[in-house]
Design a protein around this motif. Structure first.
Motif, PDB file in Angstrom:
ATOM      1  N   SER A  20      -6.582  -1.440   4.925  1.00 37.83           N
ATOM      2  CA  SER A  20      -5.421  -2.335   5.022  1.00 37.83           C
ATOM      3  C   SER A  20      -4.960  -2.485   6.470  1.00 37.83           C
ATOM      4  CB  SER A  20      -4.260  -1.806   4.172  1.00 37.83           C
ATOM      5  OG  SER A  20      -4.577  -1.823   2.817  1.00 37.83           O
ATOM      6  N   TYR A  21      -5.018  -1.381   7.201  1.00 37.94           N
ATOM      7  CA  TYR A  21      -4.593  -1.414   8.597  1.00 37.94           C
ATOM      8  C   TYR A  21      -5.582  -2.202   9.449  1.00 37.94           C
ATOM      9  CZ  TYR A  21      -3.198  -0.004  13.233  1.00 37.94           C
ATOM     10  OH  TYR A  21      -2.817  -0.025  14.549  1.00 37.94           O
ATOM     11  N   LEU A  24      -6.444  -6.441   9.715  1.00 38.63           N
ATOM     12  CA  LEU A  24      -5.756  -7.414  10.553  1.00 38.63           C
ATOM     13  C   LEU A  24      -6.291  -7.468  11.978  1.00 38.63           C
ATOM     14  CD1 LEU A  24      -2.256  -6.159   9.390  1.00 38.63           C
ATOM     15  CD2 LEU A  24      -3.619  -7.956   8.341  1.00 38.63           C
ATOM     16  N   CYS A  88       6.481  -3.956   6.124  1.00 34.94           N
ATOM     17  CA  CYS A  88       5.936  -4.372   7.418  1.00 34.94           C
ATOM     18  C   CYS A  88       4.848  -5.422   7.254  1.00 34.94           C
ATOM     19  CB  CYS A  88       5.372  -3.169   8.169  1.00 34.94           C
ATOM     20  SG  CYS A  88       6.609  -2.015   8.739  1.00 34.94           S
ATOM     21  N   TYR A  89       3.894  -5.150   6.364  1.00 38.76           N
ATOM     22  CA  TYR A  89       2.802  -6.108   6.187  1.00 38.76           C
ATOM     23  C   TYR A  89       3.305  -7.438   5.647  1.00 38.76           C
ATOM     24  CZ  TYR A  89      -0.568  -2.386   7.094  1.00 38.76           C
ATOM     25  OH  TYR A  89      -1.296  -1.386   7.680  1.00 38.76           O
ATOM     26  N   ARG A 105       5.830  -4.718  14.258  1.00 37.93           N
ATOM     27  CA  ARG A 105       4.972  -3.585  14.619  1.00 37.93           C
ATOM     28  C   ARG A 105       5.812  -2.376  15.063  1.00 37.93           C
ATOM     29  NH1 ARG A 105      -0.279  -2.591  13.875  1.00 37.93           N
ATOM     30  NH2 ARG A 105      -0.428  -1.786  15.990  1.00 37.93           N
ATOM     31  N   GLN A 108       6.738  -0.794  11.986  1.00 35.47           N
ATOM     32  CA  GLN A 108       5.565  -0.103  11.473  1.00 35.47           C
ATOM     33  C   GLN A 108       5.429   1.290  12.104  1.00 35.47           C
ATOM     34  OE1 GLN A 108       2.068  -2.562  11.469  1.00 35.47           O
ATOM     35  NE2 GLN A 108       0.738  -0.907  10.795  1.00 35.47           N
ATOM     36  N   PHE A 166      -2.258 -10.441   5.611  1.00 30.74           N
ATOM     37  CA  PHE A 166      -1.123  -9.519   5.648  1.00 30.74           C
ATOM     38  C   PHE A 166      -0.646  -9.206   4.231  1.00 30.74           C
ATOM     39  CE2 PHE A 166      -0.952 -11.046   9.998  1.00 30.74           C
ATOM     40  CZ  PHE A 166      -0.551  -9.926  10.706  1.00 30.74           C
ATOM     41  N   SER A 169      -2.930  -6.775   2.569  1.00 34.71           N
ATOM     42  CA  SER A 169      -2.619  -5.414   3.026  1.00 34.71           C
ATOM     43  C   SER A 169      -1.386  -4.869   2.325  1.00 34.71           C
ATOM     44  CB  SER A 169      -2.411  -5.397   4.543  1.00 34.71           C
ATOM     45  OG  SER A 169      -3.623  -5.616   5.209  1.00 34.71           O
ATOM     46  N   ALA A 170      -0.369  -5.715   2.162  1.00 30.80           N
ATOM     47  CA  ALA A 170       0.843  -5.290   1.448  1.00 30.80           C
ATOM     48  C   ALA A 170       0.509  -4.934   0.003  1.00 30.80           C
ATOM     49  CB  ALA A 170       1.898  -6.395   1.493  1.00 30.80           C
TER      50      ALA A 170
END
Length: 196
Positions: A20-21, A24, A88-89, A105, A108, A166, A169-170
């Motif tokens: 997930s990180y 991006l 954040c995502y 960020r 994050q 994004f 990832s969330a």
């Protein structure tokens, strides 16, 4: 809680959080220019700032989260971190300017701590004679996520747009959060070594 179930879930978490990180990473400079209006001449500066701020803040707050985990429990710290990362995502997918992405960020950085919380949870459940192989599996899953993430991120960005990556990832962090709520048990206090 059965230590094998705990290990299986935490290895899955490591794979999911790492991918997930890194999902991006491939398109961040392009995202800055095409979606957020950054000048091509400034994109290198923005990319550096946006990557650095997360780690700079994380370096200062991580010991505080660790201390809080000792007081309140490991599961709570896993939930705190994963929930904040979801936010954040999600914000990353709706920002409109480089400054907004920078502040996302920064947030994050405050959300940091999911990986160490998972390792701490693992060490509480896994028998001592299985700790080495278990940590190795966690590290392998983390590395595999780092390999799969950029590839998947590039494919998703090309197929569905950069902003949707994004949200993917969330969704990955949402799955970690739900599995933690329903399946991960806080280790008993007597299994947590007391300070000498």
């Amino acid at each position: 809680m059965n230590w094998k179930l705990c290990l299986g879930l935490l290895v899955f978490f490591a794979l999911l959080m790492s991918s997930s990180y890194t999902l991006l990473i491939p398109f961040l400079p392009v995202y800055l220019v095409r979606e957020l209006g950054a000048s091509p001449s400034d994109v290198n500066m923005w990319s550096g700032l946006i990557f650095a701020i997360t780690f700079a803040i994380s370096a200062f707050v991580s010991p505080l989260w660790g201390k809080l985990a000792d007081r309140t429990g490991r599961k709570l710290m896993m939930l705190r971190s994963s929930f904040l990362l979801i936010i954040c995502y999600f914000i990353g997918g709706i920002v409109e300017t480089p400054w907004q992405l920078f502040f996302m960020r920064a947030l994050q950085g405050f959300a940091a701590g999911l990986w160490p919380a998972c390792l701490a949870m693992l060490s509480a459940y896994v028998p001592k004679n299985k700790l080495g192989i278990s940590m190795g599996l966690m590290q392998s899953a983390n590395i595999c996520g780092g390999i799969v993430g950029p590839l998947l991120g590039g494919i998703l960005a090309a197929a569905f747009g950069m902003r949707n990556s994004f949200f993917v990832s969330a969704a990955g962090l949402s799955l970690i959060t739900l599995l933690t709520i329903f399946f991960i048990k806080e280790p008993p206090r007597d299994k947590i070594p007391s300070p000498s």
